[in-house]
Design a protein around this motif. Structure first.
Motif, PDB file in Angstrom:
ATOM      1  N   SER A  48      33.523  53.107 118.707  1.00  0.00           N
ATOM      2  CA  SER A  48      34.393  52.538 117.807  1.00  0.00           C
ATOM      3  C   SER A  48      34.410  51.288 117.760  1.00  0.00           C
ATOM      4  CB  SER A  48      35.887  52.979 118.114  1.00  0.00           C
ATOM      5  OG  SER A  48      36.795  52.504 116.861  1.00  0.00           O
ATOM      6  N   LEU A  52      33.255  49.140 114.172  1.00  0.00           N
ATOM      7  CA  LEU A  52      33.807  48.145 113.356  1.00  0.00           C
ATOM      8  C   LEU A  52      32.831  46.938 113.126  1.00  0.00           C
ATOM      9  CD1 LEU A  52      36.341  47.093 111.952  1.00  0.00           C
ATOM     10  CD2 LEU A  52      37.277  46.643 114.626  1.00  0.00           C
ATOM     11  N   ASP A 121      45.906  49.122 113.890  1.00  0.00           N
ATOM     12  CA  ASP A 121      44.868  50.050 114.259  1.00  0.00           C
ATOM     13  C   ASP A 121      44.673  51.120 112.969  1.00  0.00           C
ATOM     14  OD1 ASP A 121      46.986  51.844 114.443  1.00  0.00           O
ATOM     15  OD2 ASP A 121      46.248  52.240 116.688  1.00  0.00           O
ATOM     16  N   VAL A 141      42.154  43.797 112.892  1.00  0.00           N
ATOM     17  CA  VAL A 141      42.054  45.270 112.894  1.00  0.00           C
ATOM     18  C   VAL A 141      41.428  45.737 114.344  1.00  0.00           C
ATOM     19  CG1 VAL A 141      40.723  47.305 111.782  1.00  0.00           C
ATOM     20  CG2 VAL A 141      41.625  45.588 110.432  1.00  0.00           C
ATOM     21  N   ALA A 143      39.912  48.696 117.016  1.00  0.00           N
ATOM     22  CA  ALA A 143      39.090  49.995 117.045  1.00  0.00           C
ATOM     23  C   ALA A 143      39.386  50.470 118.192  1.00  0.00           C
ATOM     24  CB  ALA A 143      37.642  49.281 117.033  1.00  0.00           C
ATOM     25  N   ASN A 147      40.261  56.241 115.993  1.00  0.00           N
ATOM     26  CA  ASN A 147      40.686  55.754 114.882  1.00  0.00           C
ATOM     27  C   ASN A 147      39.248  55.494 113.988  1.00  0.00           C
ATOM     28  OD1 ASN A 147      39.892  53.416 115.789  1.00  0.00           O
ATOM     29  ND2 ASN A 147      41.632  52.168 114.534  1.00  0.00           N
ATOM     30  N   LEU A 151      38.802  53.735 110.199  1.00  0.00           N
ATOM     31  CA  LEU A 151      37.952  52.467 109.902  1.00  0.00           C
ATOM     32  C   LEU A 151      37.078  52.636 108.778  1.00  0.00           C
ATOM     33  CD1 LEU A 151      37.375  51.388 113.840  1.00  0.00           C
ATOM     34  CD2 LEU A 151      38.935  50.481 112.123  1.00  0.00           C
ATOM     35  N   VAL A 155      38.477  49.776 106.228  1.00  0.00           N
ATOM     36  CA  VAL A 155      37.893  48.501 106.456  1.00  0.00           C
ATOM     37  C   VAL A 155      37.247  48.045 105.199  1.00  0.00           C
ATOM     38  CG1 VAL A 155      36.480  46.876 108.000  1.00  0.00           C
ATOM     39  CG2 VAL A 155      38.115  48.591 109.103  1.00  0.00           C
ATOM     40  N   GLY A 163      38.040  41.562 114.026  1.00  0.00           N
ATOM     41  CA  GLY A 163      38.203  42.788 114.646  1.00  0.00           C
ATOM     42  C   GLY A 163      38.379  42.799 116.231  1.00  0.00           C
TER      43      GLY A 163
END
Length: 273
Positions: A48, A52, A121, A141, A143, A147, A151, A155, A163
Motif C-alpha cells: 500500500s 501511495l 486513511d 494520507v 497507506a 485501503n 487510495l 488520492v 503520504g
C-alpha cells in the motif's frame, strides 16, 4: 538476527532520509506488537505504501513543506468532539494550528472551521475530506493494507498531500509513528515542532460517534472489539509520547484519564508567545 538487521537498516534510513520522523527503532517495536495482536499483514502495508508513492509521484509534500504554530489543538472524533469544537470557537482560534483526525473534519466544517491538517486513511466522510482539502487543508494520507482501493480512487482528487505509512518509509512516504488517525496527529504535531498540544474529542473509551462511524444508528454507539482495541493502543501511544517527548500536552476531552496529561478547560490553555 533478521529483526535486528531490519531495525538497524531503518534507523540508518531515518538518519539519512527522514527528517522530523519518529525513531523507527522505537516505532517498529510497537508495530511488531500491533501486527501480531491484530493479525495484520506487513507485506500488504508495504504494498500500500508503494502504491501511495506511485500515486503521489513527485507531487507529495515533505515535512519541511508544512509549518504550524507552536500551539496546536488536535481534534479526534470521540464523544467530546462537538462540545469541544463549540468551546474552541469561544477563544482566540488564531493562536492555534488545528490538526484533526479524518472523522473530526465533519464536525469542524459544520462550525465553519477548516483545519490546517487532516490526518486520514480516507475512511471518513469523503465528501467532507475533499471539501476541507479544496478549502486549504493539507491532507496527511496514510497507506495500510486495507485501503489500497480507496487510495486509488481518491488520492488523484486531492492536492497538498503528505503520504505516510506504518511500515518501511519510502522516498516520499514517511513514518512518524502512530497507529490510529488520532494518535498519528499527535506524533505529526510533535515532529512539526509543536510546543503546546491540546487534545480535544479524544476520549479513548468504548463509545463511538457518528463522526467516526457514520453507519451507526444515532449520535453515539458502542465500539466493536476491534475499534475498542485500536483506541486502547492509541491511548498507550499518547502516553508514550507524553513520557518521551519534551512537549506540553493537555486534554479538554471528557473521556478516559491519560497518564501524565493534565485535564483543563479551554479557557486555561497555556499559549506560547
Amino acid at each position: 538476527m533478521r529483526r535486528s538487521k531490519y531495525h538497524l537498516l531503518n534507523k540508518l534510513y531515518l538518519v539519512l532520509n527522514q527528517p522530523n520522523c519518529m525513531n523507527l527503532v522505537q516505532w517498529f517495536s510497537w508495530y511488531d506488537e500491533i501486527l501480531a495482536d491484530f493479525g495484520f499483514d506487513r507485506s500488504a502495508d508495504e504494498e500500500s505504501a508503494k502504491l501511495l508513492q506511485n500515486l503521489l509521484g513527485d507531487d507529495g509534500l515533505s515535512p519541511t513543506d508544512i509549518k504550524i504554530k507552536e500551539n496546536v489543538v488536535i481534534f479526534g472524533a470521540g464523544p467530546s468532539l462537538k462540545e469541544n469544537v463549540l468551546e474552541f470557537k469561544q477563544i482566540n482560534m488564531e493562536n492555534f494550528s488545528v490538526i484533526c483526525a479524518d472523522g473530526a473534519v465533519t464536525a469542524l466544517l459544520e462550525e465553519d472551521i477548516v483545519p490546517e491538517i487532516v490526518v486520514t486513511d480516507l475512511d471518513g466522510n469523503i465528501d467532507d475530506l475533499l471539501t476541507s482539502n479544496h478549502q486549504g487543508s493539507i491532507m496527511v494520507v496514510h497507506a495500510h493494507g486495507n485501503n489500497m482501493e480507496t487510495l486509488k480512487k481518491y488520492v488523484p482528487k486531492l492536492e497538498n498531500v503528505l503520504g505516510t505509512t506504518q511500515s518501511t518509509p519510502l522516498k516520499n512516504i514517511y513514518n512518524f509513528g502512530g497507529f490510529t488517525d488520532g494518535d498519528r496527529c499527535l506524533f505529526l504535531a510533535g515532529k512539526l515542532k509543536a510546543k503546546n498540544i491540546i487534545l480535544a474529542g479524544m476520549d479513548f473509551g468504548k463509545v463511538v460517534t457518528k463522526y467516526s462511524r457514520p453507519d451507526i444508528d444515532g449520535e453515539l454507539g458502542h465500539a466493536d472489539s476491534i475499534k475498542e482495541k485500536k483506541l486502547q493502543y492509541a491511548k498507550k501511544l499518547v502516553e508514550w509520547m507524553v513520557e518521551n517527548e519534551e512537549i506540553t500536552i493537555c486534554n479538554v476531552s471528557n473521556g478516559e484519564t491519560i497518564s501524565m496529561v493534565k485535564n483543563i478547560e479551554f479557557s486555561d490553555i497555556p499559549i506560547s508567545k
